[in-house]
Design a protein around this motif. Structure first.
Motif, PDB file in Angstrom:
ATOM      1  N   SER A 110      -7.154 -19.970   7.196  1.00 31.32           N
ATOM      2  CA  SER A 110      -8.486 -20.355   8.066  1.00 31.32           C
ATOM      3  C   SER A 110      -9.507 -19.430   7.062  1.00 31.32           C
ATOM      4  CB  SER A 110      -8.262 -19.905   9.208  1.00 31.32           C
ATOM      5  OG  SER A 110      -9.553 -19.815   9.904  1.00 31.32           O
ATOM      6  N   VAL A 111     -10.747 -19.704   6.903  1.00 29.88           N
ATOM      7  CA  VAL A 111     -11.807 -18.903   6.372  1.00 29.88           C
ATOM      8  C   VAL A 111     -12.259 -17.906   7.308  1.00 29.88           C
ATOM      9  CG1 VAL A 111     -14.042 -18.910   5.635  1.00 29.88           C
ATOM     10  CG2 VAL A 111     -12.717 -20.972   5.008  1.00 29.88           C
ATOM     11  N   ASP A 112     -12.315 -17.966   8.527  1.00 29.97           N
ATOM     12  CA  ASP A 112     -12.710 -17.036   9.249  1.00 29.97           C
ATOM     13  C   ASP A 112     -11.622 -16.114   9.847  1.00 29.97           C
ATOM     14  OD1 ASP A 112     -15.290 -17.943   9.216  1.00 29.97           O
ATOM     15  OD2 ASP A 112     -15.087 -19.468  11.064  1.00 29.97           O
ATOM     16  N   ARG A 113     -10.548 -16.672   9.919  1.00 33.62           N
ATOM     17  CA  ARG A 113      -9.429 -15.735  10.321  1.00 33.62           C
ATOM     18  C   ARG A 113      -8.402 -15.153   9.301  1.00 33.62           C
ATOM     19  NH1 ARG A 113      -8.452 -15.436  16.057  1.00 33.62           N
ATOM     20  NH2 ARG A 113      -6.318 -15.157  15.687  1.00 33.62           N
ATOM     21  N   LEU A 114      -8.082 -13.939   9.321  1.00 39.71           N
ATOM     22  CA  LEU A 114      -7.023 -13.730   8.265  1.00 39.71           C
ATOM     23  C   LEU A 114      -5.861 -13.087   9.349  1.00 39.71           C
ATOM     24  CD1 LEU A 114      -6.282 -13.160   5.184  1.00 39.71           C
ATOM     25  CD2 LEU A 114      -7.261 -10.723   5.433  1.00 39.71           C
ATOM     26  N   ASP A 115      -5.067 -13.979   9.634  1.00 37.28           N
ATOM     27  CA  ASP A 115      -4.109 -13.539  10.757  1.00 37.28           C
ATOM     28  C   ASP A 115      -2.792 -12.590  10.097  1.00 37.28           C
ATOM     29  OD1 ASP A 115      -5.222 -14.918  12.646  1.00 37.28           O
ATOM     30  OD2 ASP A 115      -4.156 -16.720  12.539  1.00 37.28           O
ATOM     31  N   ARG A 116      -2.720 -11.405  10.474  1.00 37.58           N
ATOM     32  CA  ARG A 116      -1.674 -10.865   9.927  1.00 37.58           C
ATOM     33  C   ARG A 116      -0.209 -11.210  10.655  1.00 37.58           C
ATOM     34  NH1 ARG A 116      -1.563  -4.627  11.885  1.00 37.58           N
ATOM     35  NH2 ARG A 116      -3.883  -5.178  11.445  1.00 37.58           N
ATOM     36  N   VAL A 117       0.764 -11.624   9.902  1.00 38.92           N
ATOM     37  CA  VAL A 117       1.988 -12.100  10.551  1.00 38.92           C
ATOM     38  C   VAL A 117       3.056 -11.034  10.338  1.00 38.92           C
ATOM     39  CG1 VAL A 117       1.407 -14.499   9.710  1.00 38.92           C
ATOM     40  CG2 VAL A 117       2.580 -13.092   8.170  1.00 38.92           C
ATOM     41  N   HIS A 118       2.767  -9.971   9.682  1.00 43.79           N
ATOM     42  CA  HIS A 118       3.900  -9.080   9.870  1.00 43.79           C
ATOM     43  C   HIS A 118       3.244  -7.627   9.071  1.00 43.79           C
ATOM     44  CE1 HIS A 118       7.767  -6.904   9.711  1.00 43.79           C
ATOM     45  NE2 HIS A 118       7.764  -6.879   8.227  1.00 43.79           N
ATOM     46  N   GLU A 119       3.798  -6.408   9.435  1.00 47.44           N
ATOM     47  CA  GLU A 119       3.461  -5.360   8.846  1.00 47.44           C
ATOM     48  C   GLU A 119       4.667  -4.715   8.839  1.00 47.44           C
ATOM     49  OE1 GLU A 119       0.420  -1.741   9.233  1.00 47.44           O
ATOM     50  OE2 GLU A 119       0.195  -3.052  10.685  1.00 47.44           O
ATOM     51  N   SER A 120       4.948  -3.792   7.785  1.00 47.12           N
ATOM     52  CA  SER A 120       6.281  -2.964   7.702  1.00 47.12           C
ATOM     53  C   SER A 120       5.559  -1.523   7.202  1.00 47.12           C
ATOM     54  CB  SER A 120       7.234  -3.412   6.613  1.00 47.12           C
ATOM     55  OG  SER A 120       8.022  -2.274   6.135  1.00 47.12           O
ATOM     56  N   LYS A 121       6.245  -0.473   7.495  1.00 47.91           N
ATOM     57  CA  LYS A 121       5.800   0.886   7.249  1.00 47.91           C
ATOM     58  C   LYS A 121       6.619   1.362   6.091  1.00 47.91           C
ATOM     59  CE  LYS A 121       2.769   1.104  10.629  1.00 47.91           C
ATOM     60  NZ  LYS A 121       1.518   1.071  10.500  1.00 47.91           N
ATOM     61  N   ASN A 122       7.286   0.429   5.397  1.00 45.95           N
ATOM     62  CA  ASN A 122       8.146   1.138   4.128  1.00 45.95           C
ATOM     63  C   ASN A 122       7.054   1.483   3.277  1.00 45.95           C
ATOM     64  OD1 ASN A 122      10.289   0.064   5.457  1.00 45.95           O
ATOM     65  ND2 ASN A 122      10.959  -1.381   3.635  1.00 45.95           N
ATOM     66  N   PRO A 123       6.993   3.011   2.963  1.00 43.39           N
ATOM     67  CA  PRO A 123       5.967   3.380   1.897  1.00 43.39           C
ATOM     68  C   PRO A 123       6.208   3.110   0.479  1.00 43.39           C
ATOM     69  CG  PRO A 123       7.713   5.143   2.292  1.00 43.39           C
ATOM     70  CD  PRO A 123       8.096   3.920   3.086  1.00 43.39           C
ATOM     71  N   ASP A 124       4.752   2.960  -0.115  1.00 45.77           N
ATOM     72  CA  ASP A 124       4.953   2.848  -1.855  1.00 45.77           C
ATOM     73  C   ASP A 124       5.424   1.593  -2.158  1.00 45.77           C
ATOM     74  OD1 ASP A 124       3.447   5.424  -1.836  1.00 45.77           O
ATOM     75  OD2 ASP A 124       5.367   6.472  -2.069  1.00 45.77           O
ATOM     76  N   VAL A 125       5.187   0.695  -1.501  1.00 44.14           N
ATOM     77  CA  VAL A 125       5.562  -1.114  -1.803  1.00 44.14           C
ATOM     78  C   VAL A 125       4.542  -1.412  -3.326  1.00 44.14           C
ATOM     79  CG1 VAL A 125       5.762  -3.210  -1.449  1.00 44.14           C
ATOM     80  CG2 VAL A 125       6.373  -1.576   0.076  1.00 44.14           C
ATOM     81  N   THR A 147       0.781  -1.334   0.008  1.00 44.57           N
ATOM     82  CA  THR A 147       0.095   0.230  -0.079  1.00 44.57           C
ATOM     83  C   THR A 147       0.884   1.181   0.005  1.00 44.57           C
ATOM     84  OG1 THR A 147      -0.135   0.317   2.512  1.00 44.57           O
ATOM     85  CG2 THR A 147      -1.471  -1.117   1.460  1.00 44.57           C
ATOM     86  N   LYS A 148      -0.024   2.445   0.032  1.00 43.48           N
ATOM     87  CA  LYS A 148       0.902   3.812   0.020  1.00 43.48           C
ATOM     88  C   LYS A 148       1.781   4.051   1.323  1.00 43.48           C
ATOM     89  CE  LYS A 148      -2.249   6.088  -2.901  1.00 43.48           C
ATOM     90  NZ  LYS A 148      -3.128   7.313  -3.057  1.00 43.48           N
ATOM     91  N   ASN A 149       1.127   3.138   2.535  1.00 45.34           N
ATOM     92  CA  ASN A 149       1.819   3.187   3.665  1.00 45.34           C
ATOM     93  C   ASN A 149       2.974   1.881   4.179  1.00 45.34           C
ATOM     94  OD1 ASN A 149       0.472   5.728   4.049  1.00 45.34           O
ATOM     95  ND2 ASN A 149      -1.425   4.389   4.551  1.00 45.34           N
ATOM     96  N   GLY A 150       2.822   1.087   3.425  1.00 41.49           N
ATOM     97  CA  GLY A 150       3.681  -0.010   3.750  1.00 41.49           C
ATOM     98  C   GLY A 150       3.239  -1.423   3.146  1.00 41.49           C
ATOM     99  N   TYR A 151       3.659  -2.565   3.790  1.00 40.77           N
ATOM    100  CA  TYR A 151       3.024  -3.735   3.134  1.00 40.77           C
ATOM    101  C   TYR A 151       2.632  -4.761   4.353  1.00 40.77           C
ATOM    102  CZ  TYR A 151       7.567  -6.002   4.206  1.00 40.77           C
ATOM    103  OH  TYR A 151       8.502  -6.356   4.721  1.00 40.77           O
ATOM    104  N   ARG A 152       1.838  -5.814   4.157  1.00 40.09           N
ATOM    105  CA  ARG A 152       1.364  -6.722   5.067  1.00 40.09           C
ATOM    106  C   ARG A 152       1.499  -7.712   4.654  1.00 40.09           C
ATOM    107  NH1 ARG A 152      -4.150  -4.097   8.085  1.00 40.09           N
ATOM    108  NH2 ARG A 152      -2.996  -1.962   8.921  1.00 40.09           N
ATOM    109  N   LEU A 153       1.827  -8.879   5.346  1.00 42.05           N
ATOM    110  CA  LEU A 153       1.742 -10.286   5.245  1.00 42.05           C
ATOM    111  C   LEU A 153       0.705 -10.895   5.896  1.00 42.05           C
ATOM    112  CD1 LEU A 153       5.603 -11.013   5.397  1.00 42.05           C
ATOM    113  CD2 LEU A 153       3.982 -10.241   3.113  1.00 42.05           C
TER     114      LEU A 153
END
Length: 438
Positions: A43-58, A32-38
């Motif tokens: 699972s269907v009901d859960r979307l677990d975020r395993v990592h988030e970075s603030k590197n912009p404009d990826v 995204t403009k603000n970084g990236y997420r993994l």
């Protein structure tokens, strides 16, 4: 592994720039403009975020299976590829190229970097550049595919900018395997099956999707997506067992095709009306022009999905989640849609979950309550590490230059040598960068 980029890299609604599934569709990466997420997609009901970075404009983010290795390219430095160990929050290495990076592909043996008129093949164990394919046909979208079966490491890319020719290249042995004349018009999408023995393609017209054998290059299946209009195919993806193939485009419909050979003996055993009509059409096609005959023998979609959004780019993938076949659609509208697929009867797929991919935690919680009740996002890895924003220390080992204009940056000493055999299916391990002794 499939990737979708928002138009012109400007980002979709809310700032989504790109989205890609990893090689076995167990993880989703979004830029995204603000970084990236993994995210973990197990699972269907859960979307677990395993990592988030603030590197912009990826605009490119690719994860290697479930390991901690992630490749990132940002709009601020479009010619530079950074390879990170996201769990430790450290940079493994970086490379700079002569032009903008358009695509990156990974498997257990190779890392592929695609530019508009060249392709770079790296050994993923030490990130060393093995081969540079220079003066490839102009490829403005960076279209390429890499088989995830590392024993083959087949690389596919356009062999022409005027027609739909595919070059299949052995990235392990560094040699051309075959050339396939797949379509009359330029290519729009290509993908391998998980075994690397099948290759699917679509042209810019988007009406016909074909499947070929690899390495022979023989046509196995031909499917017709539609007849009324030309569309832009944004992604193709096989199921793990290569029994199904899904295709998404800039329309509201996602098609799923079933790869099965029709048995004439079975039709004779059950002389239904549809079987009779099929025989009539098959016989009639022998007396018709080749173009009409081909159209009559093309199979139609086995199952379909009607998206609620129109004109948004998206990436689709077929996966088995909680022992059931699912269709995953990551859309530029900022959501992941999960559908049930009936492997026996096909038909219209049913939406079972809708997850929001970005926004603040508060916004995600509100979306979970108002749209489809989603489980809280896991913080097991999120915010525990951050990508380095400073230049690595002067104690780092200096890199070297390679032909074709690529330059290796600095390698962090921590990642020079492996303490134990590398196991890339274990997210606690990652391919180390080894500097040979002179």
């Amino acid at each position: 592994m499939e990737t979708v980029e928002a138009a012109e890299g400007s980002g979709g609604p809310g700032g989504l720039i790109c989205a890609s599934f990893n090689q076995d569709t167990t993880s989703l990466a979004v830029g995204t403009k603000n970084g990236y997420r993994l995210f973990s997609v197990t699972s269907v009901d859960r979307l677990d975020r395993v990592h988030e970075s603030k590197n912009p404009d990826v605009y490119i983010v690719e994860r290697l299976f479930s390991s901690s290795l992630v490749v990132v390219v940002s709009l601020s430095m479009p010619r530079r590829m950074n390879v990170y160990h996201f769990k430790k929050g450290t940079e493994i290495c970086n490379y700079s190229y002569s032009n903008n990076i358009l695509a990156v592909r990974l498997n257990r043996q190779r890392l592929i970097v695609c530019l508009e008129e060249s392709i770079y093949i790296h050994n993923i164990k030490d990130m060393k550049l093995l081969k540079t394919l220079l003066n490839t046909p102009i490829n403005p979208t960076g279209l390429c595919a890499l088989s995830i079966n590392h024993s083959h490491s087949y690389l596919a890319y356009p062999g022409s900018s005027a027609i739909g020719e595919i070059i299949v290249y052995d990235a392990n042995n560094l040699s051309t395997v075959t050339k396939i004349l797949a379509h009359d018009s330029p290519l729009a999408a290509i993908t391998f099956s998980s075994s690397g023995t099948k290759l699917s393609s679509a042209s810019e017209r988007g009406t016909v999707i074909r499947v070929f054998s690899v390495p022979e290059g023989l046509k196995l299946f031909e499917f017709r997506r539609g007849m009324k209009r030309y569309v832009s195919i944004s992604s193709l993806s096989f199921s793990t067992d290569a029994q199904f193939l899904c295709a998404s485009s800039n329309t509201e419909t996602v098609h799923i095709f079933k790869l099965e050979q029709h048995s004439h003996s079975r039709d004779e055993e059950s002389p239904t009306w549809s079987a009779y009509v099929g025989k009539v059409f098959s016989a009639a096609s022998n007396y018709l022009p080749a173009q009409v005959s081909d159209m009559m023998n093309q199979d139609r979609a086995f199952a379909t999905v009607r998206l609620n959004v129109f004109g948004q780019k998206n990436v689709c993938a077929l996966s088995t989640i909680q022992k059931l076949p699912r269709l995953l659609v990551a859309s530029a509208d900022g959501h992941l849609y999960i559908y049930n697929v009936d492997p026996q009867d096909g038909g219209e797929c049913v939406l079972v979950k809708k997850h929001r991919l970005f926004g603040s935690d508060e916004e995600e919680e509100e979306a979970s309550e108002s749209e489809v009740t989603a489980a809280p996002v896991s913080q097991s890895y999120a915010a525990t590490v951050a990508m380095p924003t400073t230049v690595p220390s002067s104690s780092a080992v200096t890199g070297y230059s390679e032909d074709g204009g690529v330059k290796k940056g600095e390698v962090i000493p921590e990642h020079e040598f492996a303490a134990s055999p590398v196991c890339l299916d274990d997210e606690n391990e990652f391919p180390p960068v080894s500097i040979p002794n002179n």
